[in-house]
Design a protein around this motif. Structure first.
Motif, PDB file in Angstrom:
ATOM      1  N   TYR A  63       0.809  -1.219   0.000  1.00  0.00           N
ATOM      2  CA  TYR A  63       0.000   0.000   0.000  1.00  0.00           C
ATOM      3  C   TYR A  63       0.846   1.275   0.000  1.00  0.00           C
ATOM      4  CZ  TYR A  63      -4.415  -2.466   0.716  1.00  0.00           C
ATOM      5  OH  TYR A  63      -5.529  -3.247   0.559  1.00  0.00           O
ATOM      6  N   ASN A  64       2.151   1.168   0.219  1.00  0.00           N
ATOM      7  CA  ASN A  64       3.073   2.311   0.222  1.00  0.00           C
ATOM      8  C   ASN A  64       2.593   3.416   1.167  1.00  0.00           C
ATOM      9  OD1 ASN A  64       5.147   4.051  -0.297  1.00  0.00           O
ATOM     10  ND2 ASN A  64       4.453   4.603  -2.347  1.00  0.00           N
ATOM     11  N   LEU A  65       2.903   3.261   2.439  1.00  0.00           N
ATOM     12  CA  LEU A  65       2.416   4.179   3.467  1.00  0.00           C
ATOM     13  C   LEU A  65       3.150   5.506   3.542  1.00  0.00           C
ATOM     14  CD1 LEU A  65       1.689   1.858   6.510  1.00  0.00           C
ATOM     15  CD2 LEU A  65       0.346   2.320   4.481  1.00  0.00           C
ATOM     16  N   TYR A  66       4.248   5.654   2.823  1.00  0.00           N
ATOM     17  CA  TYR A  66       4.983   6.915   2.893  1.00  0.00           C
ATOM     18  C   TYR A  66       4.077   8.050   2.440  1.00  0.00           C
ATOM     19  CZ  TYR A  66       9.052   4.086   3.770  1.00  0.00           C
ATOM     20  OH  TYR A  66       9.929   3.199   4.337  1.00  0.00           O
ATOM     21  N   ASN A  67       4.138   9.152   3.168  1.00  0.00           N
ATOM     22  CA  ASN A  67       3.308  10.340   2.929  1.00  0.00           C
ATOM     23  C   ASN A  67       1.824  10.096   3.210  1.00  0.00           C
ATOM     24  OD1 ASN A  67       5.564  11.887   2.055  1.00  0.00           O
ATOM     25  ND2 ASN A  67       5.412  10.875   0.058  1.00  0.00           N
ATOM     26  N   ARG A  68       1.513   9.039   3.948  1.00  0.00           N
ATOM     27  CA  ARG A  68       0.140   8.814   4.387  1.00  0.00           C
ATOM     28  C   ARG A  68       0.131   8.743   5.903  1.00  0.00           C
ATOM     29  NH1 ARG A  68      -3.210   4.395   1.087  1.00  0.00           N
ATOM     30  NH2 ARG A  68      -4.893   5.561   2.064  1.00  0.00           N
ATOM     31  N   GLU A  69      -0.863   9.357   6.504  1.00  0.00           N
ATOM     32  CA  GLU A  69      -0.998   9.261   7.952  1.00  0.00           C
ATOM     33  C   GLU A  69      -1.687   7.941   8.292  1.00  0.00           C
ATOM     34  OE1 GLU A  69      -2.658  11.742  11.796  1.00  0.00           O
ATOM     35  OE2 GLU A  69      -3.004  12.523   9.781  1.00  0.00           O
ATOM     36  N   VAL A  70      -1.106   7.207   9.221  1.00  0.00           N
ATOM     37  CA  VAL A  70      -1.672   5.930   9.619  1.00  0.00           C
ATOM     38  C   VAL A  70      -2.680   6.156  10.750  1.00  0.00           C
ATOM     39  CG1 VAL A  70      -1.182   3.652  10.592  1.00  0.00           C
ATOM     40  CG2 VAL A  70       0.393   4.656   8.920  1.00  0.00           C
ATOM     41  N   ILE A  71      -3.874   5.653  10.536  1.00  0.00           N
ATOM     42  CA  ILE A  71      -4.937   5.702  11.536  1.00  0.00           C
ATOM     43  C   ILE A  71      -5.222   4.272  11.965  1.00  0.00           C
ATOM     44  CG2 ILE A  71      -7.329   6.347  12.037  1.00  0.00           C
ATOM     45  CD1 ILE A  71      -5.500   8.725  11.332  1.00  0.00           C
ATOM     46  N   ILE A  72      -5.196   4.018  13.253  1.00  0.00           N
ATOM     47  CA  ILE A  72      -5.547   2.696  13.770  1.00  0.00           C
ATOM     48  C   ILE A  72      -6.878   2.847  14.500  1.00  0.00           C
ATOM     49  CG2 ILE A  72      -4.840   0.750  15.180  1.00  0.00           C
ATOM     50  CD1 ILE A  72      -1.943   1.656  14.765  1.00  0.00           C
ATOM     51  N   LEU A  73      -7.915   2.241  13.926  1.00  0.00           N
ATOM     52  CA  LEU A  73      -9.272   2.359  14.441  1.00  0.00           C
ATOM     53  C   LEU A  73      -9.640   1.052  15.129  1.00  0.00           C
ATOM     54  CD1 LEU A  73     -11.932   3.923  14.658  1.00  0.00           C
ATOM     55  CD2 LEU A  73     -12.553   3.009  12.403  1.00  0.00           C
ATOM     56  N   CYS A  74      -9.687   1.100  16.444  1.00  0.00           N
ATOM     57  CA  CYS A  74      -9.926  -0.088  17.272  1.00  0.00           C
ATOM     58  C   CYS A  74     -11.380  -0.084  17.729  1.00  0.00           C
ATOM     59  CB  CYS A  74      -8.981  -0.088  18.472  1.00  0.00           C
ATOM     60  SG  CYS A  74      -7.231  -0.008  18.019  1.00  0.00           S
ATOM     61  N   ILE A  75     -12.159  -0.996  17.198  1.00  0.00           N
ATOM     62  CA  ILE A  75     -13.603  -0.990  17.405  1.00  0.00           C
ATOM     63  C   ILE A  75     -13.993  -2.015  18.475  1.00  0.00           C
ATOM     64  CG2 ILE A  75     -15.831  -1.364  16.267  1.00  0.00           C
ATOM     65  CD1 ILE A  75     -14.317  -0.632  13.618  1.00  0.00           C
TER      66      ILE A  75
ATOM     67  N   GLY B  36       2.445  -6.947  17.271  1.00  0.00           N
ATOM     68  CA  GLY B  36       2.667  -7.120  15.828  1.00  0.00           C
ATOM     69  C   GLY B  36       2.620  -5.805  15.082  1.00  0.00           C
ATOM     70  N   ILE B  37       1.695  -4.930  15.448  1.00  0.00           N
ATOM     71  CA  ILE B  37       1.597  -3.618  14.805  1.00  0.00           C
ATOM     72  C   ILE B  37       2.838  -2.786  15.122  1.00  0.00           C
ATOM     73  CG2 ILE B  37       0.349  -1.418  14.843  1.00  0.00           C
ATOM     74  CD1 ILE B  37      -2.238  -3.097  15.138  1.00  0.00           C
ATOM     75  N   ILE B  38       3.232  -2.737  16.399  1.00  0.00           N
ATOM     76  CA  ILE B  38       4.418  -1.971  16.786  1.00  0.00           C
ATOM     77  C   ILE B  38       5.644  -2.450  16.029  1.00  0.00           C
ATOM     78  CG2 ILE B  38       6.032  -1.523  18.693  1.00  0.00           C
ATOM     79  CD1 ILE B  38       3.487   0.081  18.945  1.00  0.00           C
ATOM     80  N   PHE B  39       5.876  -3.748  16.018  1.00  0.00           N
ATOM     81  CA  PHE B  39       7.072  -4.293  15.371  1.00  0.00           C
ATOM     82  C   PHE B  39       7.023  -4.126  13.858  1.00  0.00           C
ATOM     83  CE2 PHE B  39       7.466  -7.360  19.177  1.00  0.00           C
ATOM     84  CZ  PHE B  39       8.145  -6.396  19.904  1.00  0.00           C
ATOM     85  N   SER B  40       5.844  -4.222  13.255  1.00  0.00           N
ATOM     86  CA  SER B  40       5.759  -4.064  11.800  1.00  0.00           C
ATOM     87  C   SER B  40       6.003  -2.617  11.397  1.00  0.00           C
ATOM     88  CB  SER B  40       4.412  -4.554  11.281  1.00  0.00           C
ATOM     89  OG  SER B  40       3.347  -3.823  11.837  1.00  0.00           O
ATOM     90  N   LEU B  41       5.473  -1.679  12.166  1.00  0.00           N
ATOM     91  CA  LEU B  41       5.739  -0.275  11.861  1.00  0.00           C
ATOM     92  C   LEU B  41       7.215   0.054  12.066  1.00  0.00           C
ATOM     93  CD1 LEU B  41       2.580   1.383  13.408  1.00  0.00           C
ATOM     94  CD2 LEU B  41       3.164   1.270  10.980  1.00  0.00           C
ATOM     95  N   ALA B  42       7.819  -0.560  13.079  1.00  0.00           N
ATOM     96  CA  ALA B  42       9.248  -0.339  13.324  1.00  0.00           C
ATOM     97  C   ALA B  42      10.077  -0.863  12.162  1.00  0.00           C
ATOM     98  CB  ALA B  42       9.666  -1.033  14.616  1.00  0.00           C
ATOM     99  N   GLU B  43       9.716  -2.013  11.638  1.00  0.00           N
ATOM    100  CA  GLU B  43      10.470  -2.580  10.523  1.00  0.00           C
ATOM    101  C   GLU B  43      10.220  -1.796   9.238  1.00  0.00           C
ATOM    102  OE1 GLU B  43      10.620  -6.750   8.093  1.00  0.00           O
ATOM    103  OE2 GLU B  43      10.671  -6.827  10.285  1.00  0.00           O
ATOM    104  N   TYR B  44       8.981  -1.383   9.024  1.00  0.00           N
ATOM    105  CA  TYR B  44       8.629  -0.668   7.801  1.00  0.00           C
ATOM    106  C   TYR B  44       9.273   0.715   7.758  1.00  0.00           C
ATOM    107  CZ  TYR B  44       5.906   1.404   4.063  1.00  0.00           C
ATOM    108  OH  TYR B  44       5.529   2.031   2.906  1.00  0.00           O
ATOM    109  N   ASN B  45       9.218   1.409   8.874  1.00  0.00           N
ATOM    110  CA  ASN B  45       9.774   2.758   8.909  1.00  0.00           C
ATOM    111  C   ASN B  45      10.051   3.127  10.354  1.00  0.00           C
ATOM    112  OD1 ASN B  45      10.407   5.438   8.787  1.00  0.00           O
ATOM    113  ND2 ASN B  45       8.515   6.089   7.806  1.00  0.00           N
ATOM    114  N   ARG B  46      11.302   3.118  10.738  1.00  0.00           N
ATOM    115  CA  ARG B  46      11.663   3.376  12.127  1.00  0.00           C
ATOM    116  C   ARG B  46      11.284   4.782  12.594  1.00  0.00           C
ATOM    117  NH1 ARG B  46      14.198  -0.508  14.693  1.00  0.00           N
ATOM    118  NH2 ARG B  46      14.891  -2.248  13.444  1.00  0.00           N
ATOM    119  N   ASP B  47      11.069   5.713  11.677  1.00  0.00           N
ATOM    120  CA  ASP B  47      10.674   7.066  12.070  1.00  0.00           C
ATOM    121  C   ASP B  47       9.277   7.108  12.667  1.00  0.00           C
ATOM    122  OD1 ASP B  47      13.078   8.027  11.215  1.00  0.00           O
ATOM    123  OD2 ASP B  47      12.343   8.579   9.228  1.00  0.00           O
ATOM    124  N   TYR B  48       8.484   6.050  12.481  1.00  0.00           N
ATOM    125  CA  TYR B  48       7.146   6.043  13.060  1.00  0.00           C
ATOM    126  C   TYR B  48       7.186   5.954  14.577  1.00  0.00           C
ATOM    127  CZ  TYR B  48       4.463   5.525   8.760  1.00  0.00           C
ATOM    128  OH  TYR B  48       3.855   5.744   7.562  1.00  0.00           O
TER     129      TYR B  48
END
Length: 195
Positions: free
Chosen positions: A33-45, A176-188
């Motif tokens: 999905y190429n998340l660069y330049n997109r704000e990530v929203i995590i919607l926990c329902i 899993g979310i924390i570690f995946s965001l860390a691997e994808y882009n450590r600046d997150y």
């Protein structure tokens, strides 16, 4: 991990290295999905008033502990997103965020053999489907934790779901979310967070 024809990936929480496998699939979707330049929203329902339905707020609560950069979490134990306010929260997200990438998270009901599984799928989540509620679909990708089986008296099943099962699923999903965001882009991640 197993995959269905509809591109939903299943991860058994009882297996070793589940968080690593979950993270790997999530990173793959982030790259797609190429998340660069997109704000990530995590919607926990979900609702904190029902054990089985508390998965989303528990995940949101855990994610908020990490002070994530460039990521906004909606739906926590303190401020849950549930059937009564979901439409308003979706409108708020669309009004407040430009071109957001939405990860929608919710508890779900499934077959007996899938209780305790985490799923990841492309496309929107359809919340309330397991309990015959008509709610708006949401998300670019969705994550669910299968907390109990479906078939009859679903609302009662959510009320009587074991908290230990929900907590295990919430921990796998949040880590899993924390570690995946860390691997994808450590600046997150905030500078003080150490993997």
């Amino acid at each position: 991990m197993s995959k269905t024809l509809s591109q939903v990936y299943y991860f058994d929480s009882g297996k070793k290295h589940i968080t690593s496998l979950f993270k790997k699939q999530l990173v793959s979707l982030f790259e797609e999905y190429n998340l660069y330049n997109r704000e990530v929203i995590i919607l926990c329902i979900g609702s904190d008033r029902s054990t089985g339905d508390s998965l989303g707020p528990l995940v949101g609560h855990e994610l908020n502990k990490y002070h994530l950069n460039n990521i906004t979490v909606y739906g926590t134990l303190e401020d849950p997103v549930h059937a009564a306010n979901l439409s308003d929260k979706i409108k708020l997200i669309n009004d407040k965020h430009v071109y957001p990438f939405i990860i929608a998270i919710d508890a779900s009901l499934g077959t007996m053999e899938h209780i305790g599984f985490v799923t990841i799928g492309r496309g929107p989540l359809h919340p309330g489907l397991g309990v015959s509620k008509k709610l708006p679909s949401v998300g670019d990708i969705h994550i669910t934790g299968i907390v109990n089986f479906s078939g009859m008296m679903e609302s009662l099943l959510l009320q009587t779901t074991r908290l230990s099962k929900v907590m295990t699923l919430a921990e796998i999903i949040s880590r899993g979310i924390i570690f995946s965001l860390a691997e994808y882009n450590r600046d997150y991640l905030a500078d003080h967070f150490i993997l």
